[in-house]
Scaffold this motif. Structure first.
Motif, PDB file in Angstrom:
ATOM      1  N   ASP A  53     -61.572  37.804 -53.783  1.00  0.00           N
ATOM      2  CA  ASP A  53     -60.837  38.815 -53.039  1.00  0.00           C
ATOM      3  C   ASP A  53     -60.058  39.701 -54.009  1.00  0.00           C
ATOM      4  O   ASP A  53     -60.176  39.586 -55.227  1.00  0.00           O
ATOM      5  N   ALA A  54     -59.220  40.570 -53.446  1.00  0.00           N
ATOM      6  CA  ALA A  54     -58.494  41.547 -54.252  1.00  0.00           C
ATOM      7  C   ALA A  54     -57.532  40.906 -55.231  1.00  0.00           C
ATOM      8  O   ALA A  54     -57.145  41.528 -56.219  1.00  0.00           O
ATOM      9  N   ARG A  55     -57.116  39.670 -54.992  1.00  0.00           N
ATOM     10  CA  ARG A  55     -56.183  39.003 -55.903  1.00  0.00           C
ATOM     11  C   ARG A  55     -56.887  38.073 -56.887  1.00  0.00           C
ATOM     12  O   ARG A  55     -56.539  38.031 -58.061  1.00  0.00           O
ATOM     13  N   SER A  56     -57.863  37.320 -56.406  1.00  0.00           N
ATOM     14  CA  SER A  56     -58.478  36.306 -57.266  1.00  0.00           C
ATOM     15  C   SER A  56     -59.356  36.911 -58.356  1.00  0.00           C
ATOM     16  O   SER A  56     -59.403  36.393 -59.479  1.00  0.00           O
ATOM     17  N   LEU A  57     -60.046  38.019 -58.076  1.00  0.00           N
ATOM     18  CA  LEU A  57     -60.942  38.590 -59.078  1.00  0.00           C
ATOM     19  C   LEU A  57     -60.195  39.110 -60.310  1.00  0.00           C
ATOM     20  O   LEU A  57     -60.584  38.794 -61.442  1.00  0.00           O
ATOM     21  N   PRO A  58     -59.132  39.901 -60.155  1.00  0.00           N
ATOM     22  CA  PRO A  58     -58.382  40.299 -61.359  1.00  0.00           C
ATOM     23  C   PRO A  58     -57.848  39.093 -62.129  1.00  0.00           C
ATOM     24  O   PRO A  58     -57.829  39.110 -63.366  1.00  0.00           O
ATOM     25  N   ARG A  59     -57.431  38.063 -61.425  1.00  0.00           N
ATOM     26  CA  ARG A  59     -56.941  36.857 -62.104  1.00  0.00           C
ATOM     27  C   ARG A  59     -58.057  36.204 -62.922  1.00  0.00           C
ATOM     28  O   ARG A  59     -57.816  35.668 -64.002  1.00  0.00           O
TER      29      ARG A  59
END
Length: 340
Positions: free
Chosen positions: A1-7
């Motif tokens: 999702d929008a948070r897990s991918l950048p992480r």
């Protein structure tokens, strides 16, 4: 999702930094100390390939993945747009990881055709990842009402320089495979690649994010005007282009090469000086000027100030190093550029 991918990007970058970056780098420094020379390649033929693999992990593994992760997290917030398609972001991540692994595992054996082919495929994968990244950045900018703000152009050009840097590696590895030689970067190609990656890609992303965030985060009163921001972007871009072109001219023993490299360094120095004067990271926060309780932690101020002080030192070093061939008639040894 929008948070897990950048992480995922940032965590992978951290792993690359701690392993192939810091750990392997420390081992290589111990070897240099042990043998008492930077010319370890004379004692171990595989030295150059392994050192370049270490450098590649630092640049594509740490630097590129970290900047891409921050961009995927920050751009939707900066530009007030939706997060890009997760499938496209995952594809860019997979391509970049595959490219890094192929290069570091097969470059030491690339004198053999089969291994050279894998190194070429790795370079092509990283180029494809960078093209996807540029596409995502451009799509986000086009969809935003803030697309005309100057800092946005820094991010677009930074992504474009990432593509250029990876294209240099693809062309170099393809040439090496066709000529049936090891995929080892020579000095001229290496300097052009490093400069487009560090000063073009990373440099412009850092400057762009600085323009967007630092005055707000550190509560600065004085901010760089739009005309100055556009001048810095133009001078920086022309400087990176001139520097990289001048380095590549050395492949044909061009007498104009040192002049183009020096021109690029001077343009980057002028752009950096103008940027520092416009942003002025040494100004006091507004709360401190108004004798109010200072909300900005002092550590934040000094971290940012130290970073830009080192940038200024690096730009001056670059100008001195590029001017030396015109005085001495030869390019300075690699350790000097390593210090830069």
């Amino acid at each position: 999702d929008a948070r897990s991918l950048p992480r995922t990007f940032i965590r992978s970058a951290t792993v690359a930094f701690m392993t192939g970056g810091c750990l392997i780098g420390a081992i290589f420094l111990i070897m240099i100390s042990r043998y008492g020379t930077f010319e370890v390649a004379r004692l171990w033929p595989g030295w150059t390939a392994h050192v370049q693999g270490h450098g590649h992990v630092q640049l594509s593994g740490w630097l590129a993945l970290f900047v891409m992760g921050i961009a995927y997290f920050a751009l939707p917030r900066f530009l007030v747009v939706d997060f890009p398609k997760t499938s496209t972001v995952r594809t860019s991540y997979g391509l970049m990881i595959a490219g890094i692994l192929l290069r570091i595992f097969y470059q030491p054996f690339s004198a053999e055709r089969w291994a050279g082919n894998w190194v070429f495929l790795g370079a092509a994968a990283e180029l494809a990842a960078s093209v996807l990244f540029l596409r995502i950045v451009n799509q986000a900018v086009r969809a935003s009402s803030k697309k005309h703000e100057p800092y946005v152009q820094y991010l677009k050009w930074g992504a474009a320089w990432l593509v250029v840097s990876q294209a240099i590696l693809v062309l170099h590895s393809a040439t090496a495979v066709v000529e049936a030689r090891a995929v080892i970067l020579g000095r001229a190609v290496d300097e052009a690649y490093l400069h487009t990656m560090l000063m073009g890609f990373a440099g412009l992303f850092i400057l762009g994010v600085t323009l967007r965030t630092i005055p707000l985060v550190l509560d600065f009163h004085r901010r760089a005007g739009e005309s100055l921001q556009r001048f810095v972007l133009a001078a920086w871009n022309v400087g990176v282009l001139a520097f990289a072109a001048g380095q590549l001219m050395r492949l044909w023993n061009s007498a104009a090469s040192p002049y183009w490299v020096l021109l690029g360094a001077w343009l980057e120095l002028a752009a950096g000086a103008a940027f520092l004067l416009g942003v002025n990271p040494f100004q006091k926060p507004q709360a401190a000027l108004q004798e109010k309780a200072e909300d900005v932690p002092a550590a934040w101020l000094w971290i940012v100030r130290s970073a830009f002080l080192w940038m200024a030192i690096a730009l001056v070093m670059e100008t001195v190093l590029t001017g030396s061939p015109l005085v001495t008639g030869r390019f300075l040894a690699q350790p000097y550029w390593g210090a830069f």
